[in-house]
Design a protein around this motif. Structure first.
Motif, short mmCIF file in Angstrom:
data_model
loop_
_atom_site.label_atom_id
_atom_site.label_comp_id
_atom_site.label_asym_id
_atom_site.label_seq_id
_atom_site.Cartn_x
_atom_site.Cartn_y
_atom_site.Cartn_z
N ALA A 233 -9.07 2.89 47.69
CA ALA A 233 -8.52 1.56 47.94
C ALA A 233 -9.42 0.48 47.36
CB ALA A 233 -8.32 1.36 49.43
N LEU A 234 -10.73 0.62 47.53
CA LEU A 234 -11.66 -0.35 46.96
C LEU A 234 -11.59 -0.35 45.44
CD1 LEU A 234 -14.76 0.21 49.28
CD2 LEU A 234 -13.24 -1.78 49.25
N SER A 235 -11.52 0.84 44.86
CA SER A 235 -11.39 0.93 43.40
C SER A 235 -10.09 0.32 42.93
CB SER A 235 -11.48 2.39 42.96
OG SER A 235 -12.73 2.95 43.31
N PHE A 236 -9.04 0.49 43.73
CA PHE A 236 -7.73 -0.10 43.40
C PHE A 236 -7.84 -1.62 43.32
CE2 PHE A 236 -3.65 -1.91 44.51
CZ PHE A 236 -2.73 -1.13 43.83
N VAL A 237 -8.46 -2.22 44.33
CA VAL A 237 -8.63 -3.67 44.32
C VAL A 237 -9.48 -4.11 43.14
CG1 VAL A 237 -9.59 -5.62 45.60
CG2 VAL A 237 -8.31 -3.85 46.81
N ALA A 238 -10.56 -3.37 42.87
CA ALA A 238 -11.43 -3.72 41.74
C ALA A 238 -10.67 -3.64 40.42
CB ALA A 238 -12.64 -2.78 41.72
N GLU A 239 -9.78 -2.66 40.29
CA GLU A 239 -9.02 -2.52 39.05
C GLU A 239 -8.03 -3.67 38.89
OE1 GLU A 239 -8.16 -0.57 35.41
OE2 GLU A 239 -9.79 -0.38 36.86
N VAL A 240 -7.41 -4.09 39.99
CA VAL A 240 -6.51 -5.24 39.92
C VAL A 240 -7.26 -6.48 39.43
CG1 VAL A 240 -5.10 -6.84 41.28
CG2 VAL A 240 -4.90 -4.38 41.65
N VAL A 241 -8.44 -6.71 40.02
CA VAL A 241 -9.26 -7.86 39.61
C VAL A 241 -9.69 -7.72 38.16
CG1 VAL A 241 -11.43 -9.08 40.04
CG2 VAL A 241 -10.05 -8.28 41.97
N ARG A 242 -10.06 -6.50 37.75
CA ARG A 242 -10.48 -6.27 36.37
C ARG A 242 -9.36 -6.58 35.39
NH1 ARG A 242 -11.70 -1.31 36.92
NH2 ARG A 242 -13.91 -1.64 37.35
N GLU A 243 -8.13 -6.14 35.70
CA GLU A 243 -7.00 -6.42 34.81
C GLU A 243 -6.71 -7.91 34.72
OE1 GLU A 243 -3.57 -7.03 32.76
OE2 GLU A 243 -5.07 -5.46 32.57
N ILE A 244 -6.74 -8.61 35.85
CA ILE A 244 -6.50 -10.05 35.82
C ILE A 244 -7.55 -10.75 34.97
CG2 ILE A 244 -6.46 -12.14 37.24
CD1 ILE A 244 -5.28 -10.45 39.50
N GLY A 245 -8.80 -10.33 35.10
CA GLY A 245 -9.86 -10.92 34.28
C GLY A 245 -9.69 -10.62 32.81
N GLN A 246 -9.36 -9.38 32.48
CA GLN A 246 -9.20 -9.02 31.07
C GLN A 246 -8.01 -9.73 30.44
OE1 GLN A 246 -8.93 -4.75 31.40
NE2 GLN A 246 -11.14 -4.45 31.38
N PRO B 12 -2.15 -9.02 18.52
CA PRO B 12 -0.93 -9.28 19.29
C PRO B 12 -1.21 -9.21 20.78
CG PRO B 12 -0.89 -7.05 18.45
CD PRO B 12 -2.12 -7.69 17.86
N ARG B 13 -0.35 -9.83 21.56
CA ARG B 13 -0.55 -9.89 22.99
C ARG B 13 0.81 -9.90 23.68
NH1 ARG B 13 -2.80 -14.41 23.03
NH2 ARG B 13 -1.23 -15.72 24.05
N VAL B 14 0.90 -9.27 24.84
CA VAL B 14 2.12 -9.29 25.64
C VAL B 14 1.78 -9.80 27.03
CG1 VAL B 14 3.26 -7.42 24.38
CG2 VAL B 14 1.80 -6.88 26.35
N LYS B 15 2.79 -10.19 27.78
CA LYS B 15 2.60 -10.69 29.13
C LYS B 15 2.10 -9.56 30.03
CE LYS B 15 6.13 -14.29 28.76
NZ LYS B 15 7.42 -14.81 29.31
N ARG B 16 1.12 -9.88 30.87
CA ARG B 16 0.52 -8.87 31.75
C ARG B 16 0.45 -9.37 33.19
NH1 ARG B 16 -4.69 -7.52 28.04
NH2 ARG B 16 -5.49 -6.63 29.99
N GLY B 17 1.38 -10.22 33.57
CA GLY B 17 1.38 -10.75 34.93
C GLY B 17 2.30 -9.98 35.84
N GLY B 18 2.76 -10.66 36.91
CA GLY B 18 3.67 -10.04 37.85
C GLY B 18 3.04 -8.85 38.56
N LEU B 19 3.78 -7.75 38.61
CA LEU B 19 3.30 -6.54 39.28
C LEU B 19 2.44 -5.66 38.38
CD1 LEU B 19 6.50 -5.41 41.24
CD2 LEU B 19 4.43 -6.45 42.18
N TYR B 20 2.31 -6.02 37.11
CA TYR B 20 1.61 -5.12 36.20
C TYR B 20 0.18 -4.80 36.64
CZ TYR B 20 -1.00 -3.25 32.34
OH TYR B 20 -1.83 -2.48 31.59
N PRO B 21 -0.64 -5.77 37.11
CA PRO B 21 -1.99 -5.39 37.54
C PRO B 21 -1.99 -4.30 38.61
CG PRO B 21 -1.82 -7.77 37.35
CD PRO B 21 -0.42 -7.23 37.18
#
Length: 758
Positions: free
Chosen positions: A326-339, A350-359
Motif C-alpha cells: 500500500a505504501l509503495s502504491f501511494v509512492a508510485e501514484v506520487v511518482r507518476e504525478i511528478g513525472q 511526443p506526449r499524451v495525457k496522463r491524468g484522471g485515473l491513470y496514476p
C-alpha cells in the motif's frame, strides 16, 4: 528433539523477540512524536511502566495482525483491487485501536487518524526487520515461504512435491515481461539497467537470447492466447466487431477472454500449456492451470477458486505485505504525478495525457500486480509445481504513456530485474530444481499519436471519407480538409454530411476500432465481410482517402474480382496472394509481413477494412490510433520483435520447432505465438518426460468427445474412475497424448456466448 530442530526453534524465537523489541521501540518513539497518541495514564508513568505498556501494545498488535488479518482479507476478496489497497490502511489502523484497548488500565489511546499512521509505520518497520533477518538466514526465509505454500496447497487440495531434497524432474517457470522487445532487453542488459539479465547472458553456461516474430496482431491477447493455448486463430486485433452477434470483442474483458480461451481449446482439443500441475499468474488466460491468480478469463466464472481476485489472499494475508504494498502504491501514484508534471513543464514531445485515473492504474500495474504475482510464483516454486507462467505488465503500462525508451520505463525495467533476481535466488532453495525462462509477448514501437500528428483521429478520417459529419476541430485540420476535398470531388457536390438524394435510407455508421497502430473498420449493415466494390458504391471516396493519407501505411480489403487486396499510396493495389516482403505497400514493414497479412486475411472475423499505420524504418516510428506514444498491435518496428531468454540446458527453440512441426520454413526463425507454444511445450516434455494425463470423469472428459471421436475409454486408477478420450487415430506406443481440458476452461452446459454488446 534433534539439534537441527533446536536451532530452528531458537532462531525463530530470536526473530520473534527481535521484531517485538523493535516494534516496542517504534511505538515509544511515535508516542513521543505524535500528540494524539499516548501510552501513559493522565497522571504520568515511570519509564519502566511506559515501556511495559508499549511492549504490551506492540505484542497485541502483532498477534492481532497474525490472527485476524488473514480472516479480514479473505472476507474482502470481493472488493475491487484498488479499493482493497485503500482499505489496507483503515483496517490496519482499526487493529491498532483494538490492540490499544487491550492494554491494562486503559493506558493506550489514539484518535482514528493517528492510529492509521502508527499502524502503517509499525507494520513497515516490522516488515523491514523481519526481511533483514530473513536475508541473513536463507533457510528461515525458505521455510517461511514454504509453510505459506503448504497451507495454500492444502486449501486447494492439490498434491505437492515432498520436501525431501531436490530430486525428481526439474520444474520450469515462464516469466513474461509484457511489452519488452528483444532490442530493449539487450540494450538494458548492456547498459547496466538490468544487471540480473546481464549476468544470465554473460554466463557461458547460462542463458541465450533469441528473438521471435509476432503475428500481425502484435498484442498480448493474440500472443498470450497462442503461447498458452496453442492457437490464436481468428484474433485479428486487441478489439474487433463480430457482425453475426453484434458483439464487440475486447481482449481485456473477462467475458471476451473466456470466449477466446474456449475457442482455442475447441480448435486445438488441448487444455493448454499448464494443464499438468501448472499455475497461471497475472495472465489474460488460464493455460489450463488449476492454480490461478489474477487470471482475467477466470474472472467471468463463478465458484470457488475461479475469481481473478482469489490470488490476492495468499499475499495480503500477511499484514506487513499489505502495508508495504500500500505504501509503495501511494509512492508510485506520487511518482507518476511528478513525472507527468515534469514532462508537461518541459514540453516534452511526443506526449499524451496522463491524468484522471491513470496514476492509480499505473500504480496497480507496477506495484500491486507485480508484488502479488512475484509472491505467487515464489509460492508455486516452494510448492514444487511443474510449470508456472506469470505475466508482469509494469513496463508495458508505463511505456504506453511515457515512451518505450523513456527514463520512466527504464526505472521500471530495473525494478523488474530485481524481481527476477529474487526469483532466481529463491530457486536455489526450492524442493525441486527449476529452469527459469524469460520471454515477452510483443515489443513496442515509439511515435507520436495519429491524432497528435494530424489533428484528427482515425474515426474522424473515416467519417470524412464516408461523407459523415466530423467534429469542428477535425474540420480545421489540413488532413481533414484534404479528406473532405476528396469526398467533394468524388460526389461532385459540396459535402454537408448528409446522404445523397438517391439514398434516402441512412446506413448505420461504421464501427471504427483501434489496436495500437492497427485500425479496424466494420460496416454492421453489410452482411458478411464487405467488399471493395460495395464500399466504393456506398462511399466512393473512403478507400482512396485512407490509402492516400500520409499517416497510413496500407489497407487490407476484400475484392469480388481479385480476392483480397492490399491498397497503398499512389493507387498501389496488390492481391494478397501476390504479396512479397520488401515489395509494394508493405515494402518497409520487413520480413514476414506478407505471410502475416495473408494469415489474418483467412480469419472469419477479419474486419471489412484493416488499416495499418505508416512506419518510418529510419526512426522506427509508427502512429498509434490510440492515445499511446509507445504502441503495439500492428506491423512496424520493434513491436513485432519480442524475445525468449532460455537456459542452454534446454533444446534450441528453432530445433524444437523443426522437430515438432516438420515441413516448417527452414531459416525463417521463430514466427508466431503458436510456434512459441510448441517450443515451450517441447521444453516441458523434455523436463518432465512423457506423460499420459487422465481426466476425471464428467464434464472435463466429455469436452473432448465429439462426433469425430468414436468413444471415450474409462480407466481405473486406484479408487478413482477417470476418462481418457480416444483420438481419431491409434496412439503408437511412446506417443504423448494431448493434454486434457481442465474443468474450469470448459463451458458450462447452456452457457450463452459471452461478450459485450457494441
Amino acid at each position: 528433539m534433534s539439534d537441527g530442530r533446536w536451532r530452528t526453534a531458537g532462531g525463530t524465537l530470536v526473530r520473534v523477540v527481535s521484531v517485538w523489541a523493535v516494534s516496542t521501540l517504534t511505538m515509544l518513539a511515535l508516542a513521543g512524536i505524535l500528540p494524539d497518541f499516548r501510552l501513559q495514564s493522565d497522571d504520568g508513568d515511570t519509564v519502566t511502566r511506559t515501556a511495559f505498556t508499549a511492549a504490551w501494545g506492540a505484542g497485541a498488535f502483532g498477534l492481532l495482525s497474525a490472527l485476524v488479518w488473514p480472516v479480514l482479507v479473505r472476507a474482502l476478496l470481493i472488493v475491487p483491487a484498488l479499493v482493497l489497497g485503500a482499505l489496507v490502511f483503515f483496517l490496519n489502523g482499526s487493529l491498532l485501536l483494538i490492540a490499544l484497548r487491550l492494554i491494562p488500565d486503559g493506558r493506550g489511546d489514539a484518535n482514528p487518524e493517528t492510529a492509521v499512521v502508527v499502524a502503517a509505520v509499525m507494520s513497515a518497520v516490522a516488515s523491514a526487520v523481519s526481511t533483514a533477518l530473513a536475508v541473513r538466514d536463507d533457510d528461515a526465509y525458505r521455510r517461511r515461504l514454504s509453510r505459506l505454500a503448504d497451507r495454500r496447497r492444502r486449501r486447494g487440495g492439490t498434491p505437492g512435491t515432498p520436501d525431501g531434497g531436490r530430486g525428481g524432474p526439474p520444474g520450469i517457470v515462464f516469466l513474461q515481461l509484457d511489452g519488452v522487445g528483444h532490442d530493449v532487453l539487450a540494450e538494458a542488459a548492456a547498459g547496466g539497467i538490468m544487471p540480473t539479465v546481464a549476468s544470465l547472458l554473460d554466463d557461458e553456461a547460462g542463458h541465450r537470447l533469441t528473438p521471435w516474430t509476432t503475428d500481425w496482431s502484435s498484442q498480448t491477447g493474440a500472443s498470450q492466447l497462442g503461447i498458452l493455448h496453442g492457437s490464436n486463430h481468428d484474433v485479428p486485433a486487441f478489439r474487433w466487431f463480430e457482425k453475426e452477434t453484434g458483439t464487440l470483442m475486447v481482449s481485456s474483458r473477462p467475458a471476451s477472454a473466456l470466449e477466446l480461451q474456449r475457442r482455442a481449446i475447441a480448435r486445438t482439443r488441448d487444455g493448454g500449456l499448464l494443464t499438468v500441475d501448472g499455475a497461471s499468474r497475472g495472465n489474460l488466460f488460464s493455460g489450463g492451470a488449476d492454480q490461478l491468480a489474477l487470471v482475467l478469463s477466470m474472472a467471468a466464472r463463478r465458484g470457488k477458486g475461479r475469481r481473478s481476485r482469489a490470488g490476492y489472499f495468499a499475499y495480503f494475508s500477511d499484514p506487513a505485505n499489505a502495508v508495504r504494498t500500500a505504501l509503495s502504491f501511494v509512492a508510485e501514484v506520487v511518482r507518476e504525478i511528478g513525472q507527468s508534471t515534469r514532462a508537461r513543464l518541459r514540453k516534452e514531445t511526443p506526449r499524451v495525457k496522463r491524468g484522471g485515473l491513470y496514476p492509480f492504474i499505473r500504480a496497480f500495474a507496477t506495484v500491486v500486480e507485480r508484488d502479488v504475482v512475484v509472491a505467487a510464483v515464489i509460492g508455486d516454486m516452494f510448492a514444487g509445481r511443474t510449470a508456472v507462467y506469470a505475466d508482469l505488465v509494469a513496463y508495458d503500462e508505463v511505456a504506453h504513456h511515457s515512451g518505450p525508451h523513456s527514463r520512466d520505463a527504464e526505472k521500471v525495467l530495473t525494478r523488474l530485474d530485481r524481481s527476477l533476481g529474487l526469483i532466481l535466488k529463491i530457486a536455489e532453495h526450492t524442493p525441486r530444481d527449476y529452469r527459469v525462462v524469460l520471454l515477452s509477448d510483443h515489443g513496442q514501437s515509439p511515435g507520436e499519436t495519429f491524432a497528435g500528428r494530424y489533428g484528427l483521429t482515425l474515426k474522424d478520417l473515416v467519417r470524412a471519407g464516408c461523407g459523415l459529419p466530423v467534429p469542428r476541430r477535425a474540420q480545421r485540420t489540413r488532413s481533414a480538409s484534404e479528406a473532405r476535398d476528396a469526398v467533394r470531388i468524388a460526389l461532385h457536390r459540396p459535402v454537408d454530411g448528409e446522404q445523397e438524394a438517391e439514398h434516402p435510407d441512412k446506413p448505420s455508421d461504421p464501427v471504427v476500432l483501434a489496436s495500437g497502430n492497427l485500425g479496424l473498420l466494420s460496416f454492421p449493415d453489410i452482411e458478411g465481410r464487405a467488399t471493395r466494390e460495395q464500399l466504393d458504391r456506398r462511399h466512393p471516396a473512403l478507400l482512396s482517402t485512407l490509402a492516400a493519407h500520409p499517416g497510413i501505411g496500407f489497407l487490407l480489403v476484400r475484392s469480388q474480382k481479385h480476392g483480397s487486396v492490399v491498397l497503398g499510396r499512389d493507387g498501389a493495389e496488390v492481391p494478397v496472394a501476390e504479396l512479397r516482403d520488401g515489395q509494394g505497400p508493405i515494402a518497409v514493414f520487413g520480413a514476414g509481413a506478407a505471410d502475416a497479412v495473408r494469415r489474418t486475411d483467412t480469419f472469419p472475423h477479419v474486419a471489412d477494412v484493416m488499416v495499418n499505420s505508416m512506419y518510418d524504418p529510419e526512426s522506427g516510428h509508427v502512429h498509434a490510433f490510440e492515445e499511446q506514444i509507445g504502441s503495439h498491435g500492428g506491423l512496424g518496428g520493434r513491436q513485432s520483435r519480442p524475445f525468449l531468454l532460455w537456459p542452454r540446458t534446454l533444446a534450441d527453440p528453432l530445433d524444437a520447432v523443426a522437430a515438432d512441426a516438420p515441413g516448417g520454413k527452414a531459416g525463417a526463425g521463430l514466427v508466431g505465438a503458436e510456434e512459441v507454444h510448441r517450443v515451450l511445450a517441447r521444453w516441458l516434455r523434455e523436463l518432465s518426460g512423457p506423460q499420459v494425463p487422465l481426466l476425471q470423469e464428467g464434464l472435463a472428459g466429455a469436452a473432448l468427445v465429439d462426433e469425430s471421436v468414436p468413444e471415450a475409454a474409462s480407466v481405473r486408477e486406484g479408487a478413482t474412475t477417470v476418462t481418457r478420450p480416444v483420438l481419431d487415430e491409434p496412439v503408437p506406443e511412446g506417443r504423448v497424448l494431448d493434454r486434457p481440458v481442465p474443468e474450469e476452461a470448459v463451458p458450462d452446459p447452456g452457457d450463452a456466448v459471452p461478450g459485450a454488446r457494441g
